[in-house]
Design a protein around this motif. Structure first.
Motif, PDB file in Angstrom:
ATOM      1  N   PRO A   1       0.834  -1.206   0.000  1.00  0.00           N
ATOM      2  CA  PRO A   1       0.000   0.000   0.000  1.00  0.00           C
ATOM      3  C   PRO A   1       0.866   1.252   0.000  1.00  0.00           C
ATOM      4  CG  PRO A   1       0.050  -0.999   2.179  1.00  0.00           C
ATOM      5  CD  PRO A   1       0.764  -1.947   1.273  1.00  0.00           C
ATOM      6  N   PRO A   2       0.299   2.395  -0.359  1.00  0.00           N
ATOM      7  CA  PRO A   2       1.071   3.641  -0.355  1.00  0.00           C
ATOM      8  C   PRO A   2       1.641   3.929   1.033  1.00  0.00           C
ATOM      9  CG  PRO A   2      -1.077   3.954  -1.399  1.00  0.00           C
ATOM     10  CD  PRO A   2      -1.109   2.606  -0.765  1.00  0.00           C
ATOM     11  N   ASP A   3       2.874   4.449   1.054  1.00  0.00           N
ATOM     12  CA  ASP A   3       3.471   4.828   2.334  1.00  0.00           C
ATOM     13  C   ASP A   3       2.672   5.938   3.009  1.00  0.00           C
ATOM     14  OD1 ASP A   3       5.554   3.017   2.039  1.00  0.00           O
ATOM     15  OD2 ASP A   3       6.827   4.456   0.993  1.00  0.00           O
ATOM     16  N   ASP A   4       2.125   6.834   2.209  1.00  0.00           N
ATOM     17  CA  ASP A   4       1.346   7.959   2.716  1.00  0.00           C
ATOM     18  C   ASP A   4       0.006   7.983   1.977  1.00  0.00           C
ATOM     19  OD1 ASP A   4       0.232  10.395   3.433  1.00  0.00           O
ATOM     20  OD2 ASP A   4       2.149  11.470   3.397  1.00  0.00           O
ATOM     21  N   PRO A   5      -1.019   7.288   2.484  1.00  0.00           N
ATOM     22  CA  PRO A   5      -2.298   7.216   1.758  1.00  0.00           C
ATOM     23  C   PRO A   5      -2.916   8.586   1.488  1.00  0.00           C
ATOM     24  CG  PRO A   5      -2.221   5.573   3.503  1.00  0.00           C
ATOM     25  CD  PRO A   5      -1.019   6.455   3.698  1.00  0.00           C
ATOM     26  N   ALA A   6      -2.837   9.491   2.451  1.00  0.00           N
ATOM     27  CA  ALA A   6      -3.434  10.816   2.250  1.00  0.00           C
ATOM     28  C   ALA A   6      -2.785  11.526   1.065  1.00  0.00           C
ATOM     29  CB  ALA A   6      -3.293  11.659   3.515  1.00  0.00           C
ATOM     30  N   ARG A   7      -1.468  11.423   0.965  1.00  0.00           N
ATOM     31  CA  ARG A   7      -0.759  12.062  -0.145  1.00  0.00           C
ATOM     32  C   ARG A   7      -1.105  11.381  -1.464  1.00  0.00           C
ATOM     33  NH1 ARG A   7       5.524  12.870   0.624  1.00  0.00           N
ATOM     34  NH2 ARG A   7       4.631  14.161   2.276  1.00  0.00           N
ATOM     35  N   ALA A   8      -1.212  10.054  -1.456  1.00  0.00           N
ATOM     36  CA  ALA A   8      -1.562   9.331  -2.684  1.00  0.00           C
ATOM     37  C   ALA A   8      -2.950   9.736  -3.165  1.00  0.00           C
ATOM     38  CB  ALA A   8      -1.501   7.827  -2.436  1.00  0.00           C
ATOM     39  N   VAL A   9      -3.871   9.876  -2.235  1.00  0.00           N
ATOM     40  CA  VAL A   9      -5.222  10.309  -2.597  1.00  0.00           C
ATOM     41  C   VAL A   9      -5.196  11.738  -3.124  1.00  0.00           C
ATOM     42  CG1 VAL A   9      -7.530  10.827  -1.692  1.00  0.00           C
ATOM     43  CG2 VAL A   9      -6.351   8.716  -1.004  1.00  0.00           C
ATOM     44  N   ALA A  10      -4.424  12.610  -2.469  1.00  0.00           N
ATOM     45  CA  ALA A  10      -4.323  14.005  -2.912  1.00  0.00           C
ATOM     46  C   ALA A  10      -3.785  14.088  -4.334  1.00  0.00           C
ATOM     47  CB  ALA A  10      -3.432  14.791  -1.957  1.00  0.00           C
ATOM     48  N   THR A  11      -2.789  13.276  -4.650  1.00  0.00           N
ATOM     49  CA  THR A  11      -2.201  13.281  -5.991  1.00  0.00           C
ATOM     50  C   THR A  11      -3.241  12.921  -7.047  1.00  0.00           C
ATOM     51  OG1 THR A  11      -0.012  12.703  -5.144  1.00  0.00           O
ATOM     52  CG2 THR A  11      -0.442  12.215  -7.464  1.00  0.00           C
ATOM     53  N   GLU A  12      -4.054  11.905  -6.753  1.00  0.00           N
ATOM     54  CA  GLU A  12      -5.063  11.481  -7.714  1.00  0.00           C
ATOM     55  C   GLU A  12      -6.231  12.457  -7.795  1.00  0.00           C
ATOM     56  OE1 GLU A  12      -4.683   9.206  -9.868  1.00  0.00           O
ATOM     57  OE2 GLU A  12      -2.788   8.464  -9.054  1.00  0.00           O
ATOM     58  N   LEU A  13      -6.563  13.105  -6.679  1.00  0.00           N
ATOM     59  CA  LEU A  13      -7.594  14.147  -6.722  1.00  0.00           C
ATOM     60  C   LEU A  13      -7.145  15.296  -7.619  1.00  0.00           C
ATOM     61  CD1 LEU A  13      -8.655  14.345  -2.954  1.00  0.00           C
ATOM     62  CD2 LEU A  13     -10.097  13.570  -4.851  1.00  0.00           C
ATOM     63  N   ALA A  14      -5.904  15.725  -7.433  1.00  0.00           N
ATOM     64  CA  ALA A  14      -5.377  16.830  -8.235  1.00  0.00           C
ATOM     65  C   ALA A  14      -5.344  16.462  -9.715  1.00  0.00           C
ATOM     66  CB  ALA A  14      -3.983  17.205  -7.743  1.00  0.00           C
TER      67      ALA A  14
ATOM     68  N   ALA B   1     -13.102   6.488  -8.336  1.00  0.00           N
ATOM     69  CA  ALA B   1     -12.046   6.316  -9.337  1.00  0.00           C
ATOM     70  C   ALA B   1     -10.709   6.792  -8.795  1.00  0.00           C
ATOM     71  CB  ALA B   1     -12.417   7.080 -10.610  1.00  0.00           C
ATOM     72  N   THR B   2     -10.742   7.873  -8.042  1.00  0.00           N
ATOM     73  CA  THR B   2      -9.527   8.399  -7.424  1.00  0.00           C
ATOM     74  C   THR B   2      -8.886   7.359  -6.517  1.00  0.00           C
ATOM     75  OG1 THR B   2     -10.244  10.715  -7.494  1.00  0.00           O
ATOM     76  CG2 THR B   2      -8.665  10.119  -5.778  1.00  0.00           C
ATOM     77  N   LEU B   3      -9.693   6.729  -5.669  1.00  0.00           N
ATOM     78  CA  LEU B   3      -9.172   5.778  -4.698  1.00  0.00           C
ATOM     79  C   LEU B   3      -8.647   4.519  -5.371  1.00  0.00           C
ATOM     80  CD1 LEU B   3     -11.855   6.155  -1.891  1.00  0.00           C
ATOM     81  CD2 LEU B   3      -9.519   7.052  -1.904  1.00  0.00           C
ATOM     82  N   LEU B   4      -9.320   4.051  -6.400  1.00  0.00           N
ATOM     83  CA  LEU B   4      -8.841   2.852  -7.098  1.00  0.00           C
ATOM     84  C   LEU B   4      -7.465   3.092  -7.696  1.00  0.00           C
ATOM     85  CD1 LEU B   4     -12.085   1.548  -8.856  1.00  0.00           C
ATOM     86  CD2 LEU B   4     -10.810   0.453  -7.000  1.00  0.00           C
ATOM     87  N   ASP B   5      -7.235   4.299  -8.200  1.00  0.00           N
ATOM     88  CA  ASP B   5      -5.908   4.612  -8.746  1.00  0.00           C
ATOM     89  C   ASP B   5      -4.892   4.870  -7.636  1.00  0.00           C
ATOM     90  OD1 ASP B   5      -6.793   4.309 -11.312  1.00  0.00           O
ATOM     91  OD2 ASP B   5      -7.018   6.450 -11.725  1.00  0.00           O
ATOM     92  N   ALA B   6      -5.327   5.494  -6.555  1.00  0.00           N
ATOM     93  CA  ALA B   6      -4.406   5.796  -5.451  1.00  0.00           C
ATOM     94  C   ALA B   6      -3.887   4.523  -4.795  1.00  0.00           C
ATOM     95  CB  ALA B   6      -5.094   6.678  -4.413  1.00  0.00           C
ATOM     96  N   PHE B   7      -4.713   3.491  -4.771  1.00  0.00           N
ATOM     97  CA  PHE B   7      -4.333   2.245  -4.110  1.00  0.00           C
ATOM     98  C   PHE B   7      -3.969   1.140  -5.103  1.00  0.00           C
ATOM     99  CE2 PHE B   7      -6.515   4.562  -0.822  1.00  0.00           C
ATOM    100  CZ  PHE B   7      -5.773   4.269   0.314  1.00  0.00           C
ATOM    101  N   ALA B   8      -3.720   1.526  -6.359  1.00  0.00           N
ATOM    102  CA  ALA B   8      -3.295   0.557  -7.369  1.00  0.00           C
ATOM    103  C   ALA B   8      -1.812   0.263  -7.174  1.00  0.00           C
ATOM    104  CB  ALA B   8      -3.549   1.109  -8.770  1.00  0.00           C
ATOM    105  N   THR B   9      -1.505  -0.936  -6.745  1.00  0.00           N
ATOM    106  CA  THR B   9      -0.120  -1.340  -6.519  1.00  0.00           C
ATOM    107  C   THR B   9       0.115  -2.701  -7.162  1.00  0.00           C
ATOM    108  OG1 THR B   9      -0.645  -2.460  -4.436  1.00  0.00           O
ATOM    109  CG2 THR B   9      -0.057  -0.123  -4.303  1.00  0.00           C
ATOM    110  N   PRO B  10       1.375  -3.063  -7.393  1.00  0.00           N
ATOM    111  CA  PRO B  10       1.644  -4.397  -7.938  1.00  0.00           C
ATOM    112  C   PRO B  10       1.089  -5.484  -7.016  1.00  0.00           C
ATOM    113  CG  PRO B  10       3.598  -3.006  -8.066  1.00  0.00           C
ATOM    114  CD  PRO B  10       2.601  -2.258  -7.245  1.00  0.00           C
ATOM    115  N   VAL B  11       0.613  -6.549  -7.630  1.00  0.00           N
ATOM    116  CA  VAL B  11       0.021  -7.667  -6.891  1.00  0.00           C
ATOM    117  C   VAL B  11       0.922  -8.885  -7.044  1.00  0.00           C
ATOM    118  CG1 VAL B  11      -1.985  -9.179  -6.670  1.00  0.00           C
ATOM    119  CG2 VAL B  11      -2.296  -6.769  -7.300  1.00  0.00           C
ATOM    120  N   ARG B  12       1.312  -9.453  -5.922  1.00  0.00           N
ATOM    121  CA  ARG B  12       2.153 -10.651  -5.947  1.00  0.00           C
ATOM    122  C   ARG B  12       1.379 -11.811  -5.335  1.00  0.00           C
ATOM    123  NH1 ARG B  12       4.683  -6.525  -3.923  1.00  0.00           N
ATOM    124  NH2 ARG B  12       4.529  -7.280  -1.778  1.00  0.00           N
TER     125      ARG B  12
END
Length: 207
Positions: A16-29, A80-91
């Motif tokens: 998951p993102p190290d900083d979820p709030a920042r990841a969400v902010a990036t996708e909102l912007a 849509a913002t959240l799905l992109d913010a939390f899109a990470t590689p899946v192992r």
């Protein structure tokens, strides 16, 4: 017998993102949604009250957080913002495919996952070697409304698999959440006791 599997940490690993709030902010912007100057504070604040054991959709939380700062955003936009913010590689975890296959040979099989982002569980499955259509039921806490270890989460997946909780075996990695299956009358299989690679033989011996 029916078997449900936890997803994150059990069948797959994600980062998951190290900083979820920042990841969400990036996708909102990126969607031209104004990001409040104190967004990290707004993201951390409680905006919606829920009862014990209930899941709060992160979509609802973010919409309310933005609204608290005078910013309007639609639920579809935020989802849509959240799905992109939390899109990470899946192992895929070693033994996952064999464990799911062994469960499917014995009865219905499902996923029961704690996840507050609508649509994220099916997306993660689609990016793994395990597709959502490999399961008879895919239940996330945000969809059913209850987080493990709440008994109602296990009751919901059992109902979706058309069995009683007593006929359900739940496989997971977290004693605090997945271990809650026992309170619902189901049987918990914890990876600290039965490694994922040993689940097929464990299920065979349990018959």
């Amino acid at each position: 017998m029916a078997v449900s599997f936890d997803l994150f940490g059990t069948l797959v690993e994600v980062t998951p993102p190290d900083d979820p709030a920042r990841a969400v902010a990036t996708e909102l912007a990126a969607r031209d949604v104004p990001v409040p100057s104190d967004w990290e504070r707004a993201y951390a604040e409680r905006h919606v009250e829920t009862e014990s054991g209930a899941e709060l959709s992160l979509v609802e939380h973010v919409v309310a957080g933005l609204d608290s700062r005078g910013v309007a955003a639609s639920e579809a936009e935020v989802r849509a913002t959240l799905l992109d913010a939390f899109a990470t590689p899946v192992r895929m975890k070693r033994g996952a495919r064999a464990a799911v296959g062994a469960a499917a040979e014995r009865g219905p099989v499902g996923v029961l996952s704690n996840c507050s982002v609508p649509g994220l569980v099916p997306r993660v499955l689609s990016r793994s070697e395990l597709r959502a259509d490999a399961f008879d039921a895919v239940v996330s806490s945000v969809d059913c409304g209850w987080r493990k270890p709440d008994e109602r989460a296990f009751e919901r997946v059992a109902a979706r698999l058309n069995v009683s909780p007593s006929e359900l075996r739940h496989v997971g990695d977290d004693p605090d959440t997945d271990g809650g299956a026992t309170a619902a009358g189901a049987t918990s299989i914890l990876l600290e006791d039965v490694p994922l690679t040993a689940v097929p033989s464990h299920l065979e011996n349990a018959e």
